[in-house]
Scaffold this motif. Structure first.
Motif, PDB file in Angstrom:
ATOM      1  N   ASP A   1      -8.023   5.739  -1.416  1.00 29.67           N
ATOM      2  CA  ASP A   1      -7.514   4.606  -0.637  1.00 29.67           C
ATOM      3  C   ASP A   1      -8.441   3.388  -0.669  1.00 29.67           C
ATOM      4  O   ASP A   1      -7.957   2.253  -0.766  1.00 29.67           O
TER       5      ASP A   1
ATOM      6  N   LEU B   1       0.831  -1.201   0.000  1.00 30.98           N
ATOM      7  CA  LEU B   1       0.000   0.000   0.000  1.00 30.98           C
ATOM      8  C   LEU B   1       0.865   1.251   0.000  1.00 30.98           C
ATOM      9  O   LEU B   1       0.628   2.190  -0.774  1.00 30.98           O
ATOM     10  N   GLU B   2       1.891   1.272   0.833  1.00 32.87           N
ATOM     11  CA  GLU B   2       2.780   2.437   0.897  1.00 32.87           C
ATOM     12  C   GLU B   2       3.587   2.586  -0.391  1.00 32.87           C
ATOM     13  O   GLU B   2       3.877   3.709  -0.829  1.00 32.87           O
TER      14      GLU B   2
ATOM     15  N   TRP C   1      -5.682   7.606  -6.960  1.00 28.23           N
ATOM     16  CA  TRP C   1      -6.655   6.590  -6.532  1.00 28.23           C
ATOM     17  C   TRP C   1      -7.100   6.861  -5.100  1.00 28.23           C
ATOM     18  O   TRP C   1      -6.269   7.087  -4.206  1.00 28.23           O
TER      19      TRP C   1
ATOM     20  N   TYR D   1       2.607   1.772  -3.404  1.00 28.15           N
ATOM     21  CA  TYR D   1       1.754   2.151  -4.531  1.00 28.15           C
ATOM     22  C   TYR D   1       1.058   3.496  -4.340  1.00 28.15           C
ATOM     23  O   TYR D   1       0.770   4.185  -5.310  1.00 28.15           O
ATOM     24  N   ARG D   2       0.753   3.851  -3.118  1.00 32.01           N
ATOM     25  CA  ARG D   2      -0.115   5.008  -2.857  1.00 32.01           C
ATOM     26  C   ARG D   2       0.443   6.275  -3.515  1.00 32.01           C
ATOM     27  O   ARG D   2       1.569   6.697  -3.246  1.00 32.01           O
TER      28      ARG D   2
ATOM     29  N   LEU E   1      -7.705   1.422  -3.827  1.00 36.97           N
ATOM     30  CA  LEU E   1      -6.381   0.813  -3.790  1.00 36.97           C
ATOM     31  C   LEU E   1      -6.349  -0.364  -2.822  1.00 36.97           C
ATOM     32  O   LEU E   1      -5.770  -1.424  -3.118  1.00 36.97           O
TER      33      LEU E   1
END
Length: 295
Positions: free
Chosen positions: A193, A179-180, A191, A182-183, A196
């Motif tokens: 959250d 997650l970190e 996106w 890609y965010r 995602l």
């Protein structure tokens, strides 16, 4: 609408013995009614990616959202050697329709999922009431000819999308680490959250050593970019029913003019300020188009 968001879709594993395994499907809405709509995802993603986008429609319609071959939780063979087109995705969707008999349904999809839906509709037009395609992969002119030519197939391995797919990081220590990573970056820029997180819920599979690996292997994602010998233009002519194409303004891979010659049943709209992955950031466009088609 709020009740639909609070009710998670049913998770199904649909046996497709003639296709070599089983397909994972999210089943939204009233299970007692016939299927109104089948929505297929883009290359590299999965059904869960679109969960928060589609959930509000579940109060009105029954929607099936499959994990296509090589993605999410679906367990179907992924053979890249000698693969030239998306007939495997097409035939998987047709087998899924056969598993849920009923009146003609709307087929919809994003990017590769849109094109696979178009190919399926051309094969079995009687099972499809109409098509709603969000920036489907439909190349035009010389690009289309180039991609279908067997002698030029090797050159497609040099495409930036293909090389980028093969370089994708395939494993993470945790979903939180992914997650970190890609965010707000690359294709995931902008996106929300929830979308995602939905993608990562089925986009990563826990391995035997506790690592989390991409459910869609980089080589399979790359194979989908390379295998372009199918002909969506012929499919549009063969289907003959209503086709609505919603195209991104920037980076679109739908090279269909607003008034395609000889295809009066095809309507094309371009949405200002959007990019290829606009369904993830403009859920309103997706919901409005699908509601209009399925009502």
């Amino acid at each position: 609408m709020d009740a639909a968001r609070l009710s998670p879709p049913r998770r199904l594993m649909v046996p497709l013995p003639d296709r070599g395994g089983e397909m994972a499907v999210l089943d939204f809405g009233d299970a007692k009614r016939p299927v109104d709509l089948v929505f297929s995802h883009a290359n590299g993603f999965n059904a869960a990616t679109y969960r928060s986008i589609l959930a509000p429609l579940a109060s009105s319609f029954r929607i099936l959202v499959p994990d296509l071959r090589g993605h999410g939780r679906t367990r179907l063979p992924t053979v890249t050697e000698g693969r030239r087109d998306w007939s495997d995705h097409r035939d998987d969707l047709l087998a899924l329709l056969e598993a849920f008999p009923g009146p003609p349904a709307v087929l919809a999809g994003h990017s590769m999922g849109g094109t696979a839906s178009l190919l399926a509709a051309a094969q079995r037009p009687g099972r499809v009431s109409r098509l709603v395609l969000f920036d489907p992969v439909i190349w035009g002119g010389l690009t289309s000819i180039f991609l279908r030519a067997p002698v030029l197939r090797g050159l497609s391995e040099r495409y930036p999308l293909v090389k980028s797919a093969r370089r994708r990081r395939a494993a993470f220590d945790s979903r939180e680490q992914a997650l970190e990573a890609y965010r707000g970056r690359g294709a995931f820029r902008g996106w929300p959250d929830p979308v995602l997180i939905d993608y990562l819920s089925d986009g990563l599979i826990e391995g035997p050593k506790g690592e989390f690996r991409l459910a869609c292997a980089p080589d399979w994602e790359a194979s989908n970019y390379v295998a372009q010998a199918h002909d969506p233009w012929r499919a549009m002519r063969a289907y003959g029913g209503p086709v609505r194409i919603l195209r991104a303004e920037h980076g679109s891979i739908s090279q269909v003019p607003e008034r395609p010659r000889g295809l009066p049943q095809v309507a094309v709209e371009t949405f200002a300020g959007t990019h290829h992955l606009f369904p993830m950031v403009r859920a309103d466009i997706v919901r409005d188009a699908l509601f209009d088609a399925a009502v």
